[in-house]
Write an enzyme that holds these catalytic residues in place. Structure first.
Site, PDB file in Angstrom:
ATOM      1  N   ASP A 111      46.121  -6.824  -4.295  1.00  0.00           N
ATOM      2  CA  ASP A 111      46.992  -6.293  -5.341  1.00  0.00           C
ATOM      3  C   ASP A 111      46.924  -4.767  -5.407  1.00  0.00           C
ATOM      4  O   ASP A 111      45.880  -4.164  -5.156  1.00  0.00           O
ATOM      5  CB  ASP A 111      46.556  -6.884  -6.682  1.00  0.00           C
ATOM      6  CG  ASP A 111      47.430  -6.426  -7.830  1.00  0.00           C
ATOM      7  OD1 ASP A 111      48.623  -6.794  -7.828  1.00  0.00           O
ATOM      8  OD2 ASP A 111      46.935  -5.715  -8.724  1.00  0.00           O
ATOM      9  N   GLU A 139      50.150  -5.944  -1.244  1.00  0.00           N
ATOM     10  CA  GLU A 139      51.193  -5.604  -2.191  1.00  0.00           C
ATOM     11  C   GLU A 139      51.236  -4.078  -2.237  1.00  0.00           C
ATOM     12  O   GLU A 139      50.485  -3.436  -2.958  1.00  0.00           O
ATOM     13  CB  GLU A 139      50.894  -6.169  -3.584  1.00  0.00           C
ATOM     14  CG  GLU A 139      52.083  -6.039  -4.525  1.00  0.00           C
ATOM     15  CD  GLU A 139      51.748  -5.379  -5.852  1.00  0.00           C
ATOM     16  OE1 GLU A 139      52.663  -5.223  -6.665  1.00  0.00           O
ATOM     17  OE2 GLU A 139      50.593  -4.987  -6.070  1.00  0.00           O
TER      18      GLU A 139
END
Length: 635
Positions: free
Chosen positions: A313, A366
């Site tokens: 993330d 991401e």
């Protein structure tokens, strides 16, 4: 007393000199085997890193939380590790570390390497044994095929706490192992991606504010219960991707923040330490011990829990020192630039470590910027990820679909721009949780116009995504047209499936998953320009585009045609490269999907009429707001 226990008890350590060397080098990938709480026969071994402490003890349910009952001993090798055995401690006992810093700071801290925690808002760690009898041997032996970059990736993104509710209660890991697994299998998804399951104190963070980097959240059951969920998914041939957050952590006083009376895990300088977007702290990637901690966390989920990959993330926030900061609020690197060189080094080391030890997994970034070579090998100067979320495609495509169809001809470049860079990285096309929260509306409510057109547009969006090069990810609820945007406190609106239009969207997704898996043209060359060929992207007046997808052999050819207006196009001619019968395999406007049934034929024969620079052509009826797939059999 067994010989191994006598040895450890006499030497008061499970940590070798080599462990210390790797720990201080920043390359230890299995610290979870050494630090934390480890049950042995008749005792529990505890070890914690607190180099700036002058006193550390273990307090817990086994000693009435007496801070003086079980002090730990500081190793003499300069590692900063405190360790010792507690004979009264047993599996299931609650515990924390009582830490007194050299400056006089005192705190009771949860174990950074804890395997299990009390259910929030309680914060104690739990002594736990991670033994489990896995039954996924077949999957583990063959998963290199399912996780390969030239295999289909059809990912269902799930927040475990809100996929389905029993009243106001979330399903347990064991209940999800029956209901969720059966649903994913029925829908035909190849992988599931879980929003972070690692322990987190605030449920509303969706798991992105982690305090337990080695523990699945106890909200839904025990570590073995979570293992059972993964085991069941694997037994049904479904891969598991776990979201993982090495970019920041919450400032809760019981956890990593200010751990030993100093900024141990986080940067010392506030300009590098504080994350303005999430009111959290940023890991200090310059410290080799912190790098070892994070490497070990990622390794832990792949090794101990058999995960098939991790989605990392907020990579962009790690790469840039000025991320979400104004001038004067950030510190340049040693060369005066904005790149976080320490984080870059860590990311590369992370991917090298994971692919070395687990060559049949994938790491997914991401990363929302134009940082180059995210999915290129580290030896070529890349970051070393296997794949990267295509945030640009998501934003541009949803922008286009939000427009009234009468105005789409002025924005067709937004729709087609992604093909200019589609093969620069190994992209995953995402319609993720980020796009259906915080007032952004659900997928179907992003669509313009009336009720019928909203459903038609959603079916068109999904059909277009599945044909576009790249792996596919869809957040839960999007597969049946959830009206309300996602709310983590509620389950999905499964009652909507009582209505045929919602069932139609769900059936379309099920069929798209099947069609992708049956046709290598739609997955084998997702990351190569050789697998894609435009037919026409210039018909802006009618808002129609068409292209070919091809497999490696050149024998599996699919034609995709999309009409982005509610006006049917009759006798619409498309140039094609091969003579023969082009069989229709998907029409998103079919009656069974809730459409109008336009263009619902078995297929069409070519005509010897050159068009679009091809020697043959076909004449089609293009349904309103719909996508069509055609396939030709080549010998």
């Amino acid at each position: 007393m067994p010989v191994y226990f006598i040895f450890f008890y006499m030497n008061l350590s499970m940590i070798t000199d080599y462990d210390i060397y790797l720990f201080k080098e920043g390359s230890h990938c299995r610290l979870y085997e050494k630090l934390g709480a480890h049950p042995l026969e008749g005792s529990v071994y505890f070890a914690v890193w607190a180099p700036n402490a002058r006193y550390v003890s273990v307090v817990g349910s086994f000693n009435s939380w007496d801070r003086g009952a079980n002090p730990l001993k500081l190793r003499e090798d300069g590692s900063g590790i405190w360790e010792g055995f507690v004979e009264k401690a047993r599996v299931g006992d609650l515990y924390k570390y009582f830490i007194v810093s050299k400056s006089g700071y005192e705190a009771e801290k949860a174990d950074p390497f804890g395997f299990f925690f009390e259910v929030s808002p309680k914060t104690a760690s739990i002594v736990w044994d991670l033994s489990y009898q896995w039954k996924d041997q077949k999957w583990m032996k063959e998963r290199h095929k399912k996780n390969a970059l030239d295999s289909p990736w059809l990912i269902y993104e799930v927040h475990l706490g809100s996929w389905k509710k029993k009243g106001w209660e979330s399903l347990s890991y064991r209940e999800l192992a029956e209901e969720l697994v059966e649903y994913i299998k029925e829908m035909g998804f190849t992988h599931v991606e879980f929003l972070p399951v690692m322990e987190h104190p605030f449920y509303g963070s969706w798991g992105y504010q982690i305090t337990g980097y080695f523990a699945p959240t106890s909200r839904y059951g025990t570590p073995q219960d979570f293992m059972y969920l993964i085991d069941r998914l694997h037994q049904e041939g479904i891969g598991v991707i776990l979201d993982w957050v090495p970019s920041h952590f919450p400032t809760d006083g019981h956890a990593l923040a200010y751990f030993d009376g100093t900024h141990l895990y986080e940067y010392e300088d506030f300009r590098k330490r504080y994350h303005p977007d999430w009111n959290s702290y940023i890991f200090d990637y310059s410290k080799p011990e912190v790098r070892s901690f994070l490497l070990s966390s990622a390794h832990f989920w792949l090794g101990i829990y058999h995960a098939d990959g991790i989605r990392v993330d907020a990579v962009a926030s790690m790469l840039y020192l000025d991320y979400s900061r104004k001038p004067g609020e950030w510190v340049p690197n040693i060369y005066g630039g904005k790149e976080n060189l320490e984080a870059i080094e860590f990311i590369r080391k992370l991917n090298e470590c994971l692919y070395r030890d687990f060559p049949d997994i994938q790491t997914i970034a991401e990363e929302s910027t134009a940082w180059p070579m995210v999915t290129k090998p580290t030896y070529l100067g890349g970051l070393g990820f296997g794949m990267k979320w295509n945030m640009g495609w998501m934003h541009d495509t949803l922008f286009y679909f939000s427009k009234d169809p009468i105005h789409r001809k002025y924005h067709q470049d937004k729709l087609t721009f992604s093909l200019w860079y589609a093969f620069s990285e190994n992209f995953v096309l995402v319609l993720s949780h980020d796009e259906v929260v915080h007032g952004k509306g659900s997928l179907i409510n992003k669509m313009p116009k009336d009720w019928w057109q909203k459903f038609a547009n959603l079916r068109l969006l999904l059909t277009y995504m599945y044909a576009h090069p790249g792996k596919k990810l869809l957040f839960m609820g999007g597969e049946f047209g959830q009206w309300d945007e996602w709310n983590h406190d509620r389950g999905l609106d499964w009652f909507l499936l009582e209505h045929p239009t919602h069932r139609g969207v769900q059936k379309l997704v099920r069929d798209l998953n099947r069609v992708v898996k049956e046709n290598p043209a739609l997955y084998e060359l997702d990351f190569s320009h050789e697998g894609f060929e435009w037919i026409d992207f210039s018909d802006t007046d009618q808002s129609v585009i068409s292209f070919l997808r091809k497999d490696r052999s050149g024998k599996n050819i699919l034609l995709s045609v999309f009409n982005f207006t509610p006006v049917p196009r009759y006798n619409y001619r498309i140039g094609v490269p091969y003579r023969g019968f082009w069989k229709k395999i998907i029409n998103s406007d079919a009656l069974e999907y809730g459409g109008s049934g336009h263009g619902d034929t078995e297929g069409v024969h070519t005509e010897d009429v050159p068009f679009h620079g091809r020697p043959y052509s076909i004449c089609l009826t293009l349904p309103p707001l719909a996508g069509l797939y055609f396939k030709i059999a080549l010998s």
